[in-house]
Design a protein around this motif. Structure first.
Motif, PDB file in Angstrom:
ATOM      1  N   MET A  43       0.801  -1.218   0.000  1.00 54.98           N
ATOM      2  CA  MET A  43       0.000   0.000   0.000  1.00 54.98           C
ATOM      3  C   MET A  43       0.839   1.276   0.000  1.00 54.98           C
ATOM      4  SD  MET A  43      -3.048  -0.975  -0.285  1.00 54.98           S
ATOM      5  CE  MET A  43      -3.880   0.558   0.061  1.00 54.98           C
ATOM      6  N   ALA A  44       1.990   1.284   0.653  1.00 55.78           N
ATOM      7  CA  ALA A  44       2.748   2.520   0.830  1.00 55.78           C
ATOM      8  C   ALA A  44       3.732   2.736  -0.315  1.00 55.78           C
ATOM      9  CB  ALA A  44       3.485   2.486   2.161  1.00 55.78           C
ATOM     10  N   TRP A  45       3.693   3.933  -0.912  1.00 58.57           N
ATOM     11  CA  TRP A  45       4.671   4.341  -1.921  1.00 58.57           C
ATOM     12  C   TRP A  45       5.529   5.450  -1.336  1.00 58.57           C
ATOM     13  CZ3 TRP A  45       2.326   4.983  -7.523  1.00 58.57           C
ATOM     14  CH2 TRP A  45       1.820   3.750  -7.953  1.00 58.57           C
ATOM     15  N   ASN A  46       6.786   5.489  -1.748  1.00 60.77           N
ATOM     16  CA  ASN A  46       7.683   6.576  -1.356  1.00 60.77           C
ATOM     17  C   ASN A  46       8.589   6.900  -2.543  1.00 60.77           C
ATOM     18  OD1 ASN A  46       9.187   8.478  -0.040  1.00 60.77           O
ATOM     19  ND2 ASN A  46      10.051   7.087   1.497  1.00 60.77           N
ATOM     20  N   THR A  47       7.984   7.504  -3.570  1.00 61.25           N
ATOM     21  CA  THR A  47       8.717   7.810  -4.795  1.00 61.25           C
ATOM     22  C   THR A  47       9.146   9.268  -4.876  1.00 61.25           C
ATOM     23  OG1 THR A  47       6.746   8.409  -6.090  1.00 61.25           O
ATOM     24  CG2 THR A  47       7.338   6.070  -5.999  1.00 61.25           C
ATOM     25  N   GLY A  48       8.364  10.159  -4.273  1.00 64.47           N
ATOM     26  CA  GLY A  48       8.638  11.584  -4.405  1.00 64.47           C
ATOM     27  C   GLY A  48       8.156  12.176  -5.723  1.00 64.47           C
ATOM     28  N   ALA A  49       7.531  11.355  -6.586  1.00 63.54           N
ATOM     29  CA  ALA A  49       7.050  11.838  -7.884  1.00 63.54           C
ATOM     30  C   ALA A  49       5.832  12.735  -7.705  1.00 63.54           C
ATOM     31  CB  ALA A  49       6.716  10.657  -8.791  1.00 63.54           C
ATOM     32  N   ARG A  50       5.618  13.617  -8.678  1.00 64.71           N
ATOM     33  CA  ARG A  50       4.491  14.539  -8.615  1.00 64.71           C
ATOM     34  C   ARG A  50       3.716  14.498  -9.927  1.00 64.71           C
ATOM     35  NH1 ARG A  50       4.544  17.113  -4.088  1.00 64.71           N
ATOM     36  NH2 ARG A  50       2.804  18.455  -4.691  1.00 64.71           N
ATOM     37  N   LEU A  51       2.423  14.844  -9.826  1.00 61.48           N
ATOM     38  CA  LEU A  51       1.534  14.949 -10.982  1.00 61.48           C
ATOM     39  C   LEU A  51       1.010  16.374 -11.045  1.00 61.48           C
ATOM     40  CD1 LEU A  51      -1.228  12.522 -12.125  1.00 61.48           C
ATOM     41  CD2 LEU A  51      -1.798  14.924 -11.733  1.00 61.48           C
ATOM     42  N   GLN A  52       1.048  16.955 -12.236  1.00 60.71           N
ATOM     43  CA  GLN A  52       0.546  18.310 -12.436  1.00 60.71           C
ATOM     44  C   GLN A  52      -0.430  18.343 -13.604  1.00 60.71           C
ATOM     45  OE1 GLN A  52       4.045  20.710 -13.064  1.00 60.71           O
ATOM     46  NE2 GLN A  52       4.502  20.863 -10.884  1.00 60.71           N
ATOM     47  N   LEU A  53      -1.423  19.230 -13.507  1.00 59.49           N
ATOM     48  CA  LEU A  53      -2.327  19.569 -14.603  1.00 59.49           C
ATOM     49  C   LEU A  53      -2.228  21.064 -14.814  1.00 59.49           C
ATOM     50  CD1 LEU A  53      -5.738  17.670 -14.164  1.00 59.49           C
ATOM     51  CD2 LEU A  53      -4.108  17.442 -16.029  1.00 59.49           C
ATOM     52  N   LEU A  54      -2.075  21.485 -16.064  1.00 59.72           N
ATOM     53  CA  LEU A  54      -1.927  22.909 -16.330  1.00 59.72           C
ATOM     54  C   LEU A  54      -2.371  23.225 -17.737  1.00 59.72           C
ATOM     55  CD1 LEU A  54       1.795  23.603 -17.149  1.00 59.72           C
ATOM     56  CD2 LEU A  54       1.072  21.361 -16.357  1.00 59.72           C
ATOM     57  N   TYR A  55      -2.735  24.489 -17.959  1.00 58.24           N
ATOM     58  CA  TYR A  55      -2.949  24.971 -19.310  1.00 58.24           C
ATOM     59  C   TYR A  55      -1.584  25.155 -19.968  1.00 58.24           C
ATOM     60  CZ  TYR A  55      -7.715  26.090 -17.785  1.00 58.24           C
ATOM     61  OH  TYR A  55      -8.999  26.013 -17.293  1.00 58.24           O
ATOM     62  N   PRO A  56      -1.496  25.057 -21.292  1.00 61.32           N
ATOM     63  CA  PRO A  56      -0.207  25.266 -21.950  1.00 61.32           C
ATOM     64  C   PRO A  56       0.393  26.615 -21.550  1.00 61.32           C
ATOM     65  CG  PRO A  56      -1.807  24.405 -23.512  1.00 61.32           C
ATOM     66  CD  PRO A  56      -2.568  24.717 -22.256  1.00 61.32           C
ATOM     67  N   GLU A  57       1.637  26.593 -21.216  1.00 59.75           N
ATOM     68  CA  GLU A  57       2.373  27.805 -20.823  1.00 59.75           C
ATOM     69  C   GLU A  57       1.761  28.488 -19.600  1.00 59.75           C
ATOM     70  OE1 GLU A  57       5.110  28.170 -22.393  1.00 59.75           O
ATOM     71  OE2 GLU A  57       4.599  26.706 -23.934  1.00 59.75           O
ATOM     72  N   GLY A  58       1.059  27.735 -18.764  1.00 58.20           N
ATOM     73  CA  GLY A  58       0.427  28.325 -17.587  1.00 58.20           C
ATOM     74  C   GLY A  58       0.945  27.710 -16.303  1.00 58.20           C
ATOM     75  N   GLN A  59       0.492  28.266 -15.179  1.00 61.49           N
ATOM     76  CA  GLN A  59       0.839  27.728 -13.875  1.00 61.49           C
ATOM     77  C   GLN A  59      -0.004  26.474 -13.597  1.00 61.49           C
ATOM     78  OE1 GLN A  59       3.293  28.872 -11.809  1.00 61.49           O
ATOM     79  NE2 GLN A  59       3.797  30.208 -13.548  1.00 61.49           N
TER      80      GLN A  59
END
Length: 248
Positions: free
Chosen positions: A99-115
Motif C-alpha cells: 500500500m505505501a509508496w515513497n517515490t517523491g514523484a508529482r503529478l501536475q495539470l496545467l494549461y499550456p504555458e500556464g501555472q
C-alpha cells in the motif's frame, strides 16, 4: 385515472433533469496494448477536456490533432461538455503491490504555458489497480487544452515507478507523450470522467424525433414491438391476483 397518471408522468419528466455520469474519455478499448517504462524523466501529455474524445477520434490511431479538433467541433454541445470529476493515470511500482509508496514523484495539470492547476504528490493519491486517481479537481471548462505532466522523484521507490504508454497509438487527438521536447512512441495511459445534468424532457423529445425520422421498416418493427409490450402489460394489469386457500 390511469391515463391521467401517464400524462402526469410525462409532464413531470419534461421539466426534470437527471445527472449523467460515467462518461469517460477515452474508453478502455482505445488503449490497445500497454508498454510500461520507468518514470525517470519528466513526461507530458496534451489533451482536450470533455467526454467527446472517443467519438471525435473514431478509434483511429492515426487521427491528427487537426482532424480531431475538426471532428470535435461537429459534435453536439452536450456530447462534449461536462464537469471534470476524475482523472486516472497509469502508474505502478514494478514488482510491488503493497500500500505505501515513497517515490517523491508529482503529478501536475496545467494549461499550456500556464501555472499548474493541480500539483499533487503521486504517493498520496488513491489507487485502483495499476491506476492512480485524482478526484479533487478544480473547475475546468470543457473544450480547453490541458497538459498532464509527470515529474520523477528521488524517494526510495523512485526507480520502481513506471508509467503506462500506448505504443504506436495516440488516442488523445493525435498528441503523443513528450519528454525533453521529443515525442515518445505513444500516449500516456489515462482516462477522464465527467458528469453533467440532462433534461429528461430533451431525452424523450430526441427519442420521438429519431423515431419520426426512421424508415418504414423500422417503424413497422417498432410498432409491433410496442404494441406487443402494451398488450402484455394490459393483460397483466387485468389479471386477478391469486388467493391462497388452505395454505396453497
Amino acid at each position: 385515472m390511469r391515463a391521467l397518471l401517464l400524462i402526469a408522468i410525462g409532464l413531470v419528466l419534461s421539466g426534470c433533469s437527471a445527472q449523467v455520469s460515467g462518461m469517460q474519455s477515452p474508453v478502455l478499448h482505445d488503449y490497445g496494448s500497454i508498454e510500461w517504462i520507468p518514470l525517470t524523466v519528466e513526461i507530458e501529455q496534451s489533451f482536450i477536456t470533455g467526454p467527446g474524445n472517443s467519438a471525435a477520434i473514431e478509434n483511429d490511431p492515426s487521427t491528427t490533432p487537426e482532424e480531431y479538433l475538426e471532428r470535435l467541433s461537429r459534435l453536439p454541445g452536450d456530447a462534449r461538455s461536462g464537469d471534470f470529476q476524475r482523472l486516472r493515470v497509469g502508474l505502478r511500482l514494478s514488482g510491488r503491490n503493497d500500500m505505501a509508496w515513497n517515490t517523491g514523484a508529482r503529478l501536475q495539470l496545467l494549461y499550456p504555458e500556464g501555472q499548474p492547476l493541480v500539483d499533487v504528490s503521486v504517493d498520496d493519491l488513491p489507487r485502483s489497480g495499476e491506476r492512480i486517481e485524482v478526484l479533487d479537481l478544480p473547475e475546468i471548462e470543457a473544450g480547453r487544452e490541458l497538459v498532464l505532466r509527470l515529474l520523477p522523484g528521488n524517494g526510495p521507490d523512485a526507480q520502481l515507478l513506471q508509467v503506462g504508454l500506448t505504443p504506436g497509438r495516440a488516442p488523445y487527438g493525435g498528441w503523443q507523450a513528450v519528454s525533453d521536447d521529443e515525442e515518445l512512441r505513444g500516449a500516456i495511459v489515462f482516462d477522464t470522467r465527467y458528469v453533467r445534468d440532462v433534461a429528461a424532457g430533451h431525452i424523450v423529445r430526441a427519442g420521438i424525433g429519431r423515431v419520426a425520422n426512421a424508415g418504414p421498416v423500422f417503424l413497422a418493427l417498432f410498432g409491433l414491438t410496442t404494441g406487443g409490450l402494451l398488450a402484455g402489460a394490459l393483460l397483466l394489469w387485468r389479471m386477478p391476483g391469486r388467493r391462497i386457500v388452505n395454505g396453497r
